[in-house]
Design an enzyme around this catalytic site. Structure first.
Site, mmCIF file in Angstrom:
data_model
loop_
_atom_site.group_PDB
_atom_site.id
_atom_site.type_symbol
_atom_site.label_atom_id
_atom_site.label_comp_id
_atom_site.label_asym_id
_atom_site.label_seq_id
_atom_site.Cartn_x
_atom_site.Cartn_y
_atom_site.Cartn_z
ATOM 1 N N VAL A 293 0.895 -1.160 0.000
ATOM 2 C CA VAL A 293 0.000 0.000 0.000
ATOM 3 C C VAL A 293 0.931 1.207 0.000
ATOM 4 O O VAL A 293 1.489 1.563 1.036
ATOM 5 C CB VAL A 293 -0.928 0.012 1.225
ATOM 6 C CG1 VAL A 293 -1.784 1.268 1.230
ATOM 7 C CG2 VAL A 293 -1.809 -1.241 1.236
ATOM 8 N N PRO A 294 1.165 1.822 -1.162
ATOM 9 C CA PRO A 294 2.256 2.791 -1.305
ATOM 10 C C PRO A 294 1.957 4.171 -0.718
ATOM 11 O O PRO A 294 1.821 5.163 -1.439
ATOM 12 C CB PRO A 294 2.434 2.863 -2.830
ATOM 13 C CG PRO A 294 1.067 2.606 -3.365
ATOM 14 C CD PRO A 294 0.448 1.591 -2.433
ATOM 15 N N CYS A 295 1.896 4.236 0.607
ATOM 16 C CA CYS A 295 1.656 5.524 1.259
ATOM 17 C C CYS A 295 2.804 6.495 1.006
ATOM 18 O O CYS A 295 2.640 7.706 1.173
ATOM 19 C CB CYS A 295 1.413 5.328 2.749
ATOM 20 S SG CYS A 295 2.713 4.443 3.632
ATOM 21 N N HIS A 296 3.959 5.984 0.572
ATOM 22 C CA HIS A 296 5.085 6.863 0.275
ATOM 23 C C HIS A 296 4.833 7.687 -0.991
ATOM 24 O O HIS A 296 5.555 8.641 -1.262
ATOM 25 C CB HIS A 296 6.373 6.041 0.120
ATOM 26 C CG HIS A 296 6.327 5.044 -0.989
ATOM 27 N ND1 HIS A 296 5.738 3.802 -0.844
ATOM 28 C CD2 HIS A 296 6.765 5.094 -2.276
ATOM 29 C CE1 HIS A 296 5.834 3.133 -1.982
ATOM 30 N NE2 HIS A 296 6.452 3.893 -2.873
ATOM 31 N N ARG A 297 3.796 7.331 -1.761
ATOM 32 C CA ARG A 297 3.481 8.078 -2.980
ATOM 33 C C ARG A 297 2.547 9.256 -2.719
ATOM 34 O O ARG A 297 2.121 9.935 -3.651
ATOM 35 C CB ARG A 297 2.857 7.143 -4.020
ATOM 36 C CG ARG A 297 3.818 6.063 -4.512
ATOM 37 C CD ARG A 297 3.139 5.078 -5.460
ATOM 38 N NE ARG A 297 4.006 3.922 -5.701
ATOM 39 C CZ ARG A 297 3.594 2.770 -6.215
ATOM 40 N NH1 ARG A 297 2.312 2.622 -6.540
ATOM 41 N NH2 ARG A 297 4.438 1.765 -6.392
#
Length: 357
Positions: free
Chosen positions: A315-319
């Site tokens: 779940v790419p919360c870094h994006r």
């Protein structure tokens, strides 16, 4: 997980030194690294410098040490002289690995100490001492030291011993665990630093960098939500994610296919589903995510759901970045967030300076 309203309630109790809250929570102070009882006489910290825990073990694993002024683990009105003596001995040498002869030297019966610690703190003395050592090791890792340095400084001669100890702490079974509810935890080495994965036989529930602050609390939240025991081990989803992580960090994978299971609220799950739709190499703002899920006024709630994500990278919360174009915060550190974005944009990230991430 402690709600925002409950945190405010605990903070007010801390300010008022409200004795009615004794034993209900412990307050960790990030600016000093100590954790206190609600009635601690020390100068009160700012709200943003406080983390609250329901048990002393949670505070210890989050790298906080007992406050010397309020002695949260050895207050004379609450615990026996034996417990006070052992807590003091651990604080004098927190890296020490306790053995049977150490109890004899203090003229203390090991079984008695186990029973009294379990009754007072919900954990045995050996578990307490191990948590204190592991908390110190995690603090060193978060401050930038290598895993091997933290391992040796905390008294573990082998990397396997250090990892096993970490897994044992992660895997303490709650009293409410049901026999048919079992999750397994495994340490995964990656090119960007060690990660921990928690899964059952079919789905991955948690994937985090080991140096993420609050990781221990995340595991505890998962354990309570699932009412499950978490023990060391490997399952098929772990083997799959380990292979995918290798491909991802090599720049040869942009979408993870390991089956995952969410344990958040319906709102959080909606946000996480939206995050998974952000293509690699692209970013979105919190406001854009809020609009995408039909909740344009819920920007802060979106940010909260973003921070509650337990499946790093998948779940790419870094994006998700700030509206002004800056990267903003990230549980794994802003430097790692920038690095991940560069990796996904096809940048040459494997340079000498990436070794410290």
């Amino acid at each position: 997980m402690i709600s925002g309203d409950k945190k405010k309630e605990f903070y007010q109790a801390l300010l008022e030194r409200n004795a009615a809250y004794e034993g209900l929570f412990f307050a960790g102070v990030t600016s000093t690294g100590v954790f206190c009882r609600p009635t601690c006489p020390a100068r009160k910290p700012k709200y943003e410098n406080c983390e609250f825990f329901l048990t002393p073990q949670e505070a210890l694993l989050a790298s906080f040490r007992p406050c010397k002024r309020c002695t949260p683990l050895s207050h004379p009105d609450q615990v026996s002289e034996l417990v006070q003596k052992l807590v003091q001995a651990v604080e004098e040498n927190p890296e020490k690995k306790w053995r049977e002869k150490d109890f004899r030297e203090l003229s203390i019966d090991e079984s008695t100490s186990r029973r009294q610690f379990k009754k007072r703190f919900g954990m045995t003395f050996v578990q307490y001492a191990r948590a204190r050592r592991m908390g110190l090791a995690m603090k060193e890792i978060r401050s930038g030291k290598s895993v091997i340095d933290a391992q040796l400084n905390s008294g573990y001669e082998s990397s396997s011993g250090f990892r096993d100890a970490f897994s044992r702490i992660m895997g303490e079974s709650p009293a409410s665990a049901q026999e048919n509810q079992l999750l397994k935890a495994s340490w995964l080495d990656t090119r960007m630093g060690p990660m921990i994965a928690v899964a059952d036989e079919t789905h991955l529930y948690l994937l985090e960098f080991v140096d993420r602050r609050g990781l221990e609390k995340e595991v505890e939240v998962l354990r309570r939500k699932k009412k499950a025991a978490i023990i060391p081990g490997k399952t098929p989803p772990m083997q799959t994610i380990e292979e995918e992580l290798h491909l991802y960090f090599s720049g040869n994978l942009i979408k993870f296919t390991t089956p995952v299971a969410f344990t958040g609220t319906p709102f959080q799950t909606r946000v996480w589903d939206e995050l998974r739709g952000i293509p690699a190499g692209e970013t979105r703002t919190y406001a854009e995510i809020a609009h995408a899920i039909g909740k344009p006024a819920a920007v802060r709630a979106v940010a909260g759901a973003n921070g509650a994500n337990q499946l790093a990278l998948i779940v790419p919360c870094h994006r998700v970045i700030l509206s002004d174009g800056t990267v903003g915060g990230y549980g794994g550190g802003s430097a790692r967030k920038k690095w991940l974005l560069e990796l996904e944009r096809g940048g040459n990230v494997w340079r000498e300076d990436s070794k410290n991430l």
